[in-house]
Design an enzyme around this catalytic site. Structure first.
Site, mmCIF file in Angstrom:
data_model
loop_
_atom_site.group_PDB
_atom_site.id
_atom_site.type_symbol
_atom_site.label_atom_id
_atom_site.label_comp_id
_atom_site.label_asym_id
_atom_site.label_seq_id
_atom_site.Cartn_x
_atom_site.Cartn_y
_atom_site.Cartn_z
ATOM 1 C CE1 TYR A 133 -5.044 -3.156 -6.081
ATOM 2 C CE2 TYR A 133 -4.269 -1.069 -6.357
ATOM 3 C CZ TYR A 133 -3.861 -2.317 -5.991
ATOM 4 O OH TYR A 133 -2.707 -2.582 -5.659
ATOM 5 N NE ARG A 154 4.348 -4.637 2.365
ATOM 6 C CZ ARG A 154 3.717 -3.554 1.687
ATOM 7 N NH1 ARG A 154 2.831 -2.669 2.125
ATOM 8 N NH2 ARG A 154 3.812 -3.576 0.422
ATOM 9 C CE LYS A 185 -1.173 -4.170 -7.121
ATOM 10 N NZ LYS A 185 -0.534 -3.222 -7.448
ATOM 11 C CD GLU A 214 0.980 -6.177 -5.564
ATOM 12 O OE1 GLU A 214 0.620 -5.005 -4.914
ATOM 13 O OE2 GLU A 214 1.315 -6.315 -6.532
ATOM 14 C CG ASP A 215 -0.059 -5.940 -0.805
ATOM 15 O OD1 ASP A 215 0.564 -5.061 -1.036
ATOM 16 O OD2 ASP A 215 -1.086 -5.609 -0.627
ATOM 17 C CG ASP A 252 3.109 -3.357 -8.491
ATOM 18 O OD1 ASP A 252 3.354 -2.540 -9.374
ATOM 19 O OD2 ASP A 252 1.720 -2.946 -7.961
ATOM 20 C CG ASP A 253 4.222 -4.256 -2.953
ATOM 21 O OD1 ASP A 253 3.086 -3.609 -2.884
ATOM 22 O OD2 ASP A 253 3.875 -5.598 -2.716
ATOM 23 C CG ASN A 291 -2.728 3.218 -1.734
ATOM 24 O OD1 ASN A 291 -3.094 4.392 -1.632
ATOM 25 N ND2 ASN A 291 -1.818 2.701 -2.330
#
Length: 653
Positions: free
Chosen positions: A201, A254, A272, A344-345, A367-368, A509
């Site tokens: 990850y 993203r 993930k 996610e993203d 999650d973000d 990150n």
């Protein structure tokens, strides 16, 4: 009882139903009570009957085949099959019975044997097959004569991984292992989590996504592009597993702090879900990584000959919304009400809209927005033990007003309101955000995106972060900007000038995008900062004292959070569940951790931590009436531990 010729049973490629996994399994019947075996002396495959506690009952299996036999005793078994799809937690392979030891039969379409067994990652054990198993499953001659235990296999692979100097090489080696030997991959990751987490990850997964087209070898999830519009339900049926409990999906717009990586964002769902299994115990067969490919605006990728996605600009507007809506409906139709869909993203403008649109009709989690908020709130709860005071007595300043920043801010305000009984709108006034145009203030409200408007407070406009720090005088500084080196020496020194112990969280990150390093935070604050980051940093020595920086990693929260939803059979996610997850994580921080400056517990205890988080989340689901798995277990922590996937090799019949 009916018997089939071995060649008919094993080699007929048209048998399309997985007898053991999909049909024979029945709710309420333990997998361990079902018996299936080979009669090798007669070269026959024999299907025996299944026993329940209440007595014996025969369970019939549907096997579709084009093989026709002219004699009596045809090879087609015609019976009804009862669908068990729907997000339940029944485990056909006894993978998540962590405290029990069972002999199992390696069922796939048929009993896996020989060459195919060695290439089946779910059942392959390499040199760990015993002499008896090598005879029973026709492995003689396909393996060297030596027998090697799983522990020795693990030792060898760790030795080999440590020889690689380039992190991406380690990542590729781990992905190859996952494709060859699933149980060994997860045992390796669990036993060496602190060393291997940065490999599978962040930060290495970021580089892997950037180069995904070049390193792509085999599909690890489902790719749903604009070409599949109108056919998504059929595409989902191409995935071999039917009992899916967790889906992680991205559109690649993203990825971390790296921007639009299009179809190559698949590395994120894959990573993930590896953590869902290793850290949270959700069995791998119940996990499905998905990438929605609507194109990319990354010109470099569009010109890259190795790019694996659609070569077009991103679809937007109604075309995008229609594809996502078809996807969401198809997932629910295929896998039921209780399948968790983790966004996610996604870019800000889509992330908030998708979460708001589907949170009342699907089991969805971003999650973000939500996972990051929960893990940061847990860190703040632990940090208060070092700096003193309550949440309401502190002032928060964020650099970054996107998904992560506003998500964290909202959860802090929610917890503050819960603790003080003060209206949420009043609690928000303790929290300030800085975006690319400066401090978010009331005079800018009309030009702000909708998710930023609650944070527009009364103050003079300020364009620079340093000026905002001096004006607001926050006790907590949080970076979610995705822009590295923005917590400068002047900013950290300003924080230290009016705080005895400034709390500084550089959360962006990968490592290259972190707002500052651990060494910079400790040095510039003269060893007084309480520091945590999104990516890992090594311990720092300052004035003879060793500081261990915490890692505010979502991996603390989402695996246990997802497990809690699965074991309770939750049908919706409520914000109170996020608060429950934060409370459980903060409770795992010991005084020994705090003495080192750590506001998060060590990752070496992550399975235990995840079990406590899962229990707290499940308890909240039951309290809110959102749980469907009844009756409620008496000891939810023990139940969560027992439901966790265990990657230790099983003995085969």
């Amino acid at each position: 009882m009916m018997s089939l010729s071995r060649s008919s049973f094993l080699n007929n490629s048209n048998i399309i139903n997985n007898v053991y996994h999909n049909e024979i399994r029945s709710p309420g019947v333990s997998s361990s009570s079902c018996c299936y075996s080979f009669c090798h002396s007669r070269r026959k495959a024999v299907i025996l009957c299944c026993h329940s506690r209440g007595g014996e009952r025969k369970v019939r299996a549907l096997m579709e085949s084009t093989l026709k036999e002219t004699r009596e005793g045809a090879s087609v078994i015609d019976v009804d099959s009862e669908s068990t799809v729907g997000g339940g937690v029944e485990d056909a392979y006894v993978e998540d019975r962590a405290t029990e030891d069972h002999f199992v039969t390696p069922w796939t379409v048929s009993v896996a044997s020989g060459y195919s067994l060695l290439r089946d990652p779910q059942h392959n054990k390499g040199l760990a097959f015993t002499e008896k198993e090598r005879d029973a499953h026709f492995l003689r001659g396909l393996l060297p004569p030596a027998w090697v235990s799983q522990d020795l296999q693990e030792k060898k692979i760790m030795h080999n991984l440590r020889q690689y100097q380039v992190p991406l090489q380690r990542y590729m080696a781990m992905m190859d292992l996952q494709e060859m030997n699933e149980k060994l991959f997860y045992k390796l990751l669990i036993d060496n989590v602190e060393e291997l987490l940065p490999v599978v990850y962040t930060p290495t997964v970021g580089e892997a996504c950037q180069k995904y087209g070049s390193i792509f070898r085999r599909p690890q999830g489902l790719y749903i592009s604009l070409k599949e519009k109108g056919k998504i339900l059929e595409v989902l049926k191409n995935w071999p597993e039917r009992n899916i409990q967790v889906i992680v999906v991205t559109d690649g717009e993203r990825i971390l702090g790296l921007g639009d990586l299009g179809c190559q964002g698949m590395g994120i769902p894959v990573g993930k879900l590896a953590l869902y299994t290793a850290l949270g115990g959700v069995r791998p067969s119940a996990c499905l990584p998905i990438t929605i490919d609507v194109g990319t605006n990354n010109e470099k990728l569009l010109k890259d000959e190795f790019y694996i996605g659609l070569r077009q600009k991103r679809a937007t507007g109604q075309e995008y919304a229609d594809l996502l809506h078809e996807f969401m409906c198809a997932v629910k139709q295929s896998y039921g009400e209780k399948v968790l869909i983790q966004f996610e993203d996604f870019a800000n403008h889509n992330a908030f809209e998708l979460l708001a649109k589907y949170r009342n009709t699907h089991l969805v989690f971003n999650d973000d927005i939500q996972g990051t908020a929960s893990v940061v709130l847990a860190g703040l709860a632990a940090a208060l033990k070092l700096v003193g005071g309550t949440l309401a007595e502190h002032t928060f300043l964020f650099l970054g007003a996107g998904e992560a920043g506003t998500g964290i801010a909202e959860l802090i305000a929610l917890e503050m309101s819960k603790q003080t009984k003060v209206p949420l709108e009043e609690c928000r006034k303790k929290i300030w955000l800085v975006d690319s145009k400066g401090l978010i203030v009331r005079s800018r409200k009309e030009s702000l995106q909708h998710f930023k408007k609650p944070w527009a407070h009364e103050n003079e406009p300020v364009t620079e972060l340093l000026d905002a720090v001096k004006a607001i005088k926050p006790t907590v500084l949080i970076g979610t900007s995705g822009v590295g080196k923005t917590f400068t020496k002047e900013v950290v020194e300003a924080m230290a000038s009016f705080n005895e112990k400034p709390v500084i969280l550089a959360l962006s990150n990968p490592t290259s995008q972190s707002e500052c390093t651990a060494e910079e935070a400790y040095t510039w604050s003269k060893g007084r900062a309480i520091f945590a980051s999104g990516s890992p940093f090594d311990p720092v020595e300052y004035n003879g004292k060793v500081f261990v920086p915490g890692q505010s990693n979502n991996a603390y929260i989402f695996p246990g959070f997802g497990l809690g939803l699965v074991i309770s059979g939750a049908v919706r996610v409520n914000d109170d569940m996020l608060l429950a997850a934060s409370e459980a994580l903060a409770a795992q921080v010991t005084q020994e951790d705090l003495d080192k400056g750590q506001i998060y517990p060590p990752f070496s205890n992550i399975r235990k931590i995840s079990a406590h988080i899962a229990a707290n989340v499940a308890a909240k689901a039951y309290d809110l009436g959102l749980a469907t798995r009844l009756p409620r277990p008496v000891d939810l922590v023990k139940y969560a531990e027992n439901c966790m996937y265990n990657p230790v090799y099983r003995s085969y019949r």
